[in-house]
Design an enzyme around this catalytic site. Structure first.
Site, PDB file in Angstrom:
ATOM      1  N   ASN A  10      36.806 -19.155  44.584  1.00  0.00           N
ATOM      2  CA  ASN A  10      37.511 -18.611  45.748  1.00  0.00           C
ATOM      3  C   ASN A  10      36.979 -19.306  47.000  1.00  0.00           C
ATOM      4  O   ASN A  10      35.908 -18.970  47.490  1.00  0.00           O
ATOM      5  CB  ASN A  10      37.254 -17.094  45.791  1.00  0.00           C
ATOM      6  CG  ASN A  10      37.972 -16.417  46.933  1.00  0.00           C
ATOM      7  OD1 ASN A  10      38.427 -17.059  47.877  1.00  0.00           O
ATOM      8  ND2 ASN A  10      38.059 -15.108  46.865  1.00  0.00           N
ATOM      9  N   ARG A  91      41.660 -19.195  43.768  1.00  0.00           N
ATOM     10  CA  ARG A  91      42.429 -18.581  44.860  1.00  0.00           C
ATOM     11  C   ARG A  91      43.044 -19.686  45.722  1.00  0.00           C
ATOM     12  O   ARG A  91      42.397 -20.695  46.015  1.00  0.00           O
ATOM     13  CB  ARG A  91      41.510 -17.729  45.729  1.00  0.00           C
ATOM     14  CG  ARG A  91      42.242 -17.147  46.910  1.00  0.00           C
ATOM     15  CD  ARG A  91      41.306 -16.773  48.008  1.00  0.00           C
ATOM     16  NE  ARG A  91      42.047 -16.348  49.180  1.00  0.00           N
ATOM     17  CZ  ARG A  91      41.568 -16.427  50.406  1.00  0.00           C
ATOM     18  NH1 ARG A  91      40.369 -16.901  50.629  1.00  0.00           N
ATOM     19  NH2 ARG A  91      42.292 -16.022  51.418  1.00  0.00           N
ATOM     20  N   HIS A 179      46.008 -13.170  52.736  1.00  0.00           N
ATOM     21  CA  HIS A 179      45.182 -12.056  52.243  1.00  0.00           C
ATOM     22  C   HIS A 179      45.871 -11.263  51.127  1.00  0.00           C
ATOM     23  O   HIS A 179      45.534 -10.101  50.875  1.00  0.00           O
ATOM     24  CB  HIS A 179      44.789 -11.076  53.373  1.00  0.00           C
ATOM     25  CG  HIS A 179      43.913 -11.690  54.415  1.00  0.00           C
ATOM     26  ND1 HIS A 179      44.132 -11.525  55.761  1.00  0.00           N
ATOM     27  CD2 HIS A 179      42.843 -12.499  54.308  1.00  0.00           C
ATOM     28  CE1 HIS A 179      43.214 -12.194  56.448  1.00  0.00           C
ATOM     29  NE2 HIS A 179      42.428 -12.804  55.577  1.00  0.00           N
ATOM     30  N   ARG A 235      41.130 -17.380  65.752  1.00  0.00           N
ATOM     31  CA  ARG A 235      42.570 -17.729  65.777  1.00  0.00           C
ATOM     32  C   ARG A 235      43.319 -16.880  66.805  1.00  0.00           C
ATOM     33  O   ARG A 235      43.008 -15.709  66.986  1.00  0.00           O
ATOM     34  CB  ARG A 235      43.178 -17.497  64.391  1.00  0.00           C
ATOM     35  CG  ARG A 235      42.395 -18.233  63.318  1.00  0.00           C
ATOM     36  CD  ARG A 235      42.964 -17.990  61.939  1.00  0.00           C
ATOM     37  NE  ARG A 235      41.973 -18.284  60.925  1.00  0.00           N
ATOM     38  CZ  ARG A 235      41.938 -17.754  59.715  1.00  0.00           C
ATOM     39  NH1 ARG A 235      42.858 -16.885  59.341  1.00  0.00           N
ATOM     40  NH2 ARG A 235      40.993 -18.067  58.855  1.00  0.00           N
ATOM     41  N   GLU A 384      38.973  -8.894  45.054  1.00  0.00           N
ATOM     42  CA  GLU A 384      39.886 -10.028  44.854  1.00  0.00           C
ATOM     43  C   GLU A 384      39.639 -10.747  43.531  1.00  0.00           C
ATOM     44  O   GLU A 384      40.585 -11.123  42.837  1.00  0.00           O
ATOM     45  CB  GLU A 384      39.737 -11.010  46.028  1.00  0.00           C
ATOM     46  CG  GLU A 384      40.254 -10.424  47.329  1.00  0.00           C
ATOM     47  CD  GLU A 384      39.788 -11.193  48.554  1.00  0.00           C
ATOM     48  OE1 GLU A 384      38.573 -11.462  48.662  1.00  0.00           O
ATOM     49  OE2 GLU A 384      40.615 -11.505  49.402  1.00  0.00           O
TER      50      GLU A 384
END
Ligand code: ADP
Length: 398
Positions: A10, A91, A179, A235, A384
């Site tokens: 990941n 991922r 996400h 961001r 995850e």
């Protein structure tokens, strides 16, 4: 099915996390987990823990490049201390408009996903590098891609479509969201009692929010790239396009080429903006909370903007869902920043959200709403890697 070791890789923009699971007959046991963090710095972190939490590796190497970082991981995985994986799950934030399903990785698929690097510019380069290395270093082991955009594939066209000339839409420009594996893991953890009207706020370095109806994604805050949506660590989040044009024109005055100007604009919008840009201090919520305690007004403004945009998105998702049964906080800030949760909930009384300050005073899994809150508010850490293992096992079965 007999038990199989499954490796999960990941990668983030500056880290590679990995874990090894034993998967069989519905049971999933994590054997090891680890990470290299701080890629691009002289003082990174490299650690591996076993299932009991015992640190097997704990180092602070220089990590000048992703190649150096991934070599540490692959050398460790080939050291003989770990089972040889029967399958590997990767991922990937976004595979582009033609790769919307989780599937087996081939060199051609990697090339196809790489051609959409502009859709997740901080994440795709490292992810495709690791996929190619993984095919080379684990010959004969099937590798599978698990996309964040997979969870968002149920969003209706009115949500995914961008108000731009259709020539760009045909190039694949649309909202994909990000996400998604985290959101999928929250829905998975809520089963079998997934509320009809659910909002999940994934608040980490990157932050986004999703509206989920009956376990399926209806809308999400991020757009084509993870730069859109709510303000996050570095961001902008959603912003008037005129601002980007203004900055682009300024940059163009001294840029060497059009590509150079575009690259510089990307750095401004994705790496220098958000909490870092407003606070001029840090993208890390812990630093900002410390600075606020010392009276730093810019840190206060950055966090106020973060809270404000989240409240606005939750308000609009409330309308879109036609009400709300449950709000879930997840991600590093969602799980750990008690004050952010309290501040966000404090502005949502009109939606029937009532936080209980004593219940909220926790880190990790908890129900934090008051007994008479119309909406249940929970904190649930994402899982995850487990979702990636589940997809790998399903695809292996196919
Ligand atoms: P990433 O998106 O990189 O996976 P994480 O989900 O790990 O990020 O979240 C990182 C964010 O979580 C940082 O802003 C960090 O400050 C914040 N965070 C982590 N622990 C705490 C804490 N105890 N209190 C407040 N914020 C925290």
């Amino acid at each position: 099915m007999s038990s199989l070791p499954v490796l999960v890789l990941n990668s983030g923009s500056s880290s590679i996390k990995f874990s090894v699971y034993e998967a069989g007959d519905g049971a999933r046991t994590r054997l090891f987990e680890g990470a290299v963090d701080g890629i691009g710095t002289d003082l990174g972190k490299f650690w591996i823990k076993d299932a009991s939490g015992k640190k097997l590796v704990d180092e602070t190497p220089a990590l000048p490049t992703r190649a150096v970082a991934f070599k540490l991981v692959s050398d460790a995985l080939h050291s003989g201390h770990f089972p040889v994986p029967a399958a590997i799950g990767h991922r990937m934030v976004c595979g582009g408009p033609t790769v919307l399903e989780n599937q087996i990785i081939t060199p051609a698929l990697i090339d196809e996903m790489e051609s959409y690097t502009a859709f997740a510019p901080l994440h795709t380069p490292i992810a495709v590098y690791i996929m190619r290395e993984s095919l080379r270093l684990f010959p004969g082991v099937p590798n599978f891609v698990c996309l964040d955009s997979y969870f968002h594939r149920t969003m209706p066209e009115v949500v995914t479509h961008m108000p731009i000339p259709s020539e760009y839409a045909t190039m694949g420009v649309r909202r994909f969201g990000a996400h998604g594996i985290s959101y999928e893991s929250i829905v998975h953890q809520l089963q079998p009692n997934v509320p009809e009207k659910l909002i999940v706020a994934h608040l980490g370095n990157g932050a986004s929010i999703s509206a989920i109806r009956n376990g399926k994604c209806l809308d999400t805050s991020m757009g084509l790239t993870p730069t859109g949506g709510i303000i996050s660590g570095t961001r902008t989040g959603d912003i008037d396009p005129g601002v980007l044009l203004f900055i682009l024109r300024k940059i163009a005055e001294t840029a060497e080429s059009a590509t150079d100007a575009a690259d510089q604009l990307e750095v401004v919008a994705s790496k220098k903006a958000g909490l870092l840009g407003v606070s001029e201090l840090s993208n890390d919520m812990r630093d900002l909370r410390d600075a606020i305690k010392e009276g730093n007004a810019k840190a206060r403004l950055a966090v106020d903007k973060f809270v404000w945009t989240i409240q606005k998105w939750i308000g609009s998702f409330f309308v879109e869902l036609g009400g709300l049964d449950m709000l879930v906080f997840t991600g590093g800030i969602g799980e750990n920043d008690i004050v952010s949760r309290a501040e966000i909930c404090a502005g949502l009384g009109a939606l029937g959200i009532k936080n209980d300050s004593a219940r909220n005073n926790v880190r990790g899994e908890a129900t934090i709403s008051a007994g008479d809150s119309a909406v249940t508010v929970r904190v649930i850490p994402p899982a995850e890697d487990l979702i990636i293992v589940n997809h790998v096992v399903r695809l292996l079965g196919n």
